[in-house]
Design an enzyme around this catalytic site. Structure first.
Site, PDB file in Angstrom:
ATOM      1  N   ASP A   1      -0.578  -5.438   5.760  1.00 12.99           N
ATOM      2  CA  ASP A   1      -1.600  -6.268   5.124  1.00 12.99           C
ATOM      3  C   ASP A   1      -1.424  -6.304   3.618  1.00 12.99           C
ATOM      4  OD1 ASP A   1      -2.308  -3.454   5.247  1.00 12.99           O
ATOM      5  OD2 ASP A   1      -4.179  -4.025   4.265  1.00 12.99           O
ATOM      6  N   GLU A   2      -2.016  -7.311   3.004  1.00 13.83           N
ATOM      7  CA  GLU A   2      -2.159  -7.414   1.551  1.00 13.83           C
ATOM      8  C   GLU A   2      -0.845  -7.128   0.810  1.00 13.83           C
ATOM      9  OE1 GLU A   2      -6.835  -6.395   0.871  1.00 13.83           O
ATOM     10  OE2 GLU A   2      -5.495  -4.669   1.007  1.00 13.83           O
ATOM     11  N   VAL A   3       0.210  -7.786   1.222  1.00 12.47           N
ATOM     12  CA  VAL A   3       1.527  -7.569   0.618  1.00 12.47           C
ATOM     13  C   VAL A   3       1.732  -8.577  -0.514  1.00 12.47           C
ATOM     14  CG1 VAL A   3       4.017  -7.479   1.004  1.00 12.47           C
ATOM     15  CG2 VAL A   3       2.426  -6.674   2.789  1.00 12.47           C
TER      16      VAL A   3
ATOM     17  N   HIS B   1       0.826  -1.214   0.000  1.00 10.05           N
ATOM     18  CA  HIS B   1       0.000   0.000   0.000  1.00 10.05           C
ATOM     19  C   HIS B   1       0.862   1.267   0.000  1.00 10.05           C
ATOM     20  CE1 HIS B   1      -3.963  -1.921   0.635  1.00 10.05           C
ATOM     21  NE2 HIS B   1      -3.280  -2.831   1.326  1.00 10.05           N
TER      22      HIS B   1
END
Length: 522
Positions: free
Chosen positions: A315-317, A262
């Protein structure tokens, strides 16, 4: 079918409308409430005293809180009647026992509010250990005040009152997202005001993300080149203003710096933070400059964001850029790491950097799911993906914040307020020591479809439904949302009176009024 459901809902509210005026219309419900049947009029010179208080209000926090109390009880009407010949409530005496007004995690937020019916003159009394408990007492007192259209004065009905209250959880949060859409300072301040009305106490500020980096960072001045535009930015002084505005209302600001994913917006000012110009996130794990920038940001954060915690995301890597970028692939081979190990390395190194700047760290749950036993033992794991995570986190001895997206994501417009109310953070957690590790919960407003034009009606009243779950002792919580519908409708109308654009209850998030009618029926 939708029309039939709405009509049933409206019919239910109509059935309760006669009761509404006499009901115990406090939100969130206090721990203990006793009341009588006498009405008192508020004096036109309703005043504040501090008899018996060890708190000197050097910083004017109580004075400001009292002025806000007067503003909200007077805001909706012109109070021009005569109170002579009636029992008059002359003012409120606030006794705060601690002289310390530093706001921090875990402070005592309890209070006792009493409103007698005798005395000369008659004074309400608020007793609290800290100034922030006293501010909660003023919020409750404000909800007991109503306008009499016959006499044109403010009244408190059902006196005498004795309210003893304290929060169930120390962390009661609301996330706002200023990376997907810029939110002007006045809009953020209005959210903070409504949080105080609802007794929420943490504003989680998701400041930056893939799309934009709107915050000034003095140590890395080109970072905010990643803002949407030159005007859609926050200076550090403006961030400090938000923090101070929130703190004076008993609300901590949790700043989030989501790493290593992100983070595409970081590279517009510093392209070397990207793995490559064609593959721009996650941040380049092989570059020491990356961690220098992270440290610089957190150093600047520590001068403004004084809360005990900082949120480091995690998160969400998607690590595919690391795999496909030649110099990172070479570094991974030299370090004898695969992509998953590099992800762990980044998160743990970022944690140590945050700790060096005096913070304890909150991370999204992926870090726990992937390498929970390697996290700092002080880590607070932020659950978002679904149920069952909190019980595994606390069983591992780590703290947890609950925000499961199926119940507590405000941008999910199909989730009705009833689901927000019934979502229980301690589901399947029965051991008292493990229950203590659930420090609270948070409703999240991700900003892909939210800007200043629809901010408030997306948050309220659903966030208020969660606020009662987080504030009110478990035994006092309703087992069926029908028991609280009229009371929440009353609070929603109160928010409207105070200038907060809270949406009707009769539908999911950001709905519109169904048809002409009373606020209490919507």
């Amino acid at each position: 079918m939708g029309r039939a459901i709405n009509m049933l809902f409206l019919g239910f509210l109509l059935a309760f409308s006669a009761v509404c005026a006499e009901a115990l219309n406090l939100w969130p419900m206090p721990k203990s409430v006793n009341h009588g049947s006498t009405s008192l009029c508020l004096s036109k010179d309703f005043g504040l005293s501090m008899k018996g208080s060890g708190y000197k209000d050097v910083n004017g926090i109580l004075k400001d809180g009292f002025e806000r109390f007067l503003d909200v009880v007077n805001i909706a009407h012109v109070v021009d009647g005569n109170v002579s010949g009636t029992a008059v409530l002359a003012g409120v005496n606030v006794a705060v026992f601690s002289a310390n007004d530093k706001l921090q995690y875990g402070i005592d937020e309890s209070y006792k509010l009493s409103i007698p019916t005798n005395g000369s003159p008659i004074y309400a009394k608020i007793e609290a250990q800290t100034i922030y408990g006293a501010l909660h007492g003023l919020q409750t007192l404000s909800q007991l005040c109503s306008f009499n259209f016959t006499t044109r004065v403010l009244e408190v009905h059902h006196a005498p009152w004795v309210v003893a209250d304290q929060p169930r959880f120390p962390y009661r949060g609301l996330l706002i997202d200023t990376a997907r859409h810029y939110l002007p300072l006045p809009s953020i301040k209005k959210v903070i005001d409504a949080m105080a009305y609802s007794k929420l106490n943490v504003l989680h500020w998701h400041i930056v993300d893939t799309q934009s980096f709107p915050l000034e960072i003095p140590s890395c001045p080109k970072l905010w080149d990643g803002a949407y535009s030159h005007s859609e930015r926050y200076t550090m002084n403006e961030a400090a203003e938000i923090v101070q505005y929130a703190e004076r209302r008993g609300i901590n600001v949790l700043a989030e710096l989501d790493v290593p994913g992100h983070a595409q917006s970081w590279g517009f000012g510093y392209p070397s933070l990207w793995p490559s110009s064609d593959c721009q996130q996650p941040l380049d794990v092989s570059n020491e400059f990356t961690f220098q920038v992270v440290s610089g940001i957190l150093s600047d954060f520590s001068k403004v964001f004084k809360f005990k915690f900082v949120h480091l995301g995690g998160d969400e890597v998607n690590t595919s850029c690391w795999r496909t970028t030649p110099h990172i692939r070479k570094w991974l081979k030299k370090q004898k790491m695969n992509e998953s190990q590099a992800y762990q390395y980044f998160v743990l190194r970022a944690q140590k950097i945050a700790e060096s700047h005096g913070y304890e760290v909150v991370n999204w749950e992926e870090t726990f799911n992937d390498f929970g036993n390697k996290l700092s033992p002080k880590t607070v794991v932020h659950n978002w993906l679904g149920g069952g995570v909190a019980e595994r986190v606390v069983a591992a001895g780590l703290k947890c914040i609950v925000s499961n997206q199926d119940k507590w994501y405000l941008d999910h417009l199909d989730i009705p307020w009833q689901d927000f109310y019934m979502n229980e953070p301690l589901t399947n957690i029965t051991e008292p020591e493990q229950q203590k590790l659930v420090i609270g919960g948070e409703v999240c407003l991700w900003g892909e479809t939210i800007d200043a034009s629809d901010l408030e009606q997306t948050i309220w009243p659903r966030a208020a439904a969660a606020a009662e779950r987080l504030w009110t002792t478990y035994k006092k919580l309703a087992k069926n949302t029908r028991e609280v519908t009229a009371r929440l409708a009353h609070f929603r109308c109160l928010l409207n009176e105070r200038g907060v654009a809270a949406a009707p209850l009769a539908g999911p998030g950001r709905t519109t009024p169904y048809e002409p009618g009373s606020c209490f029926r919507q």
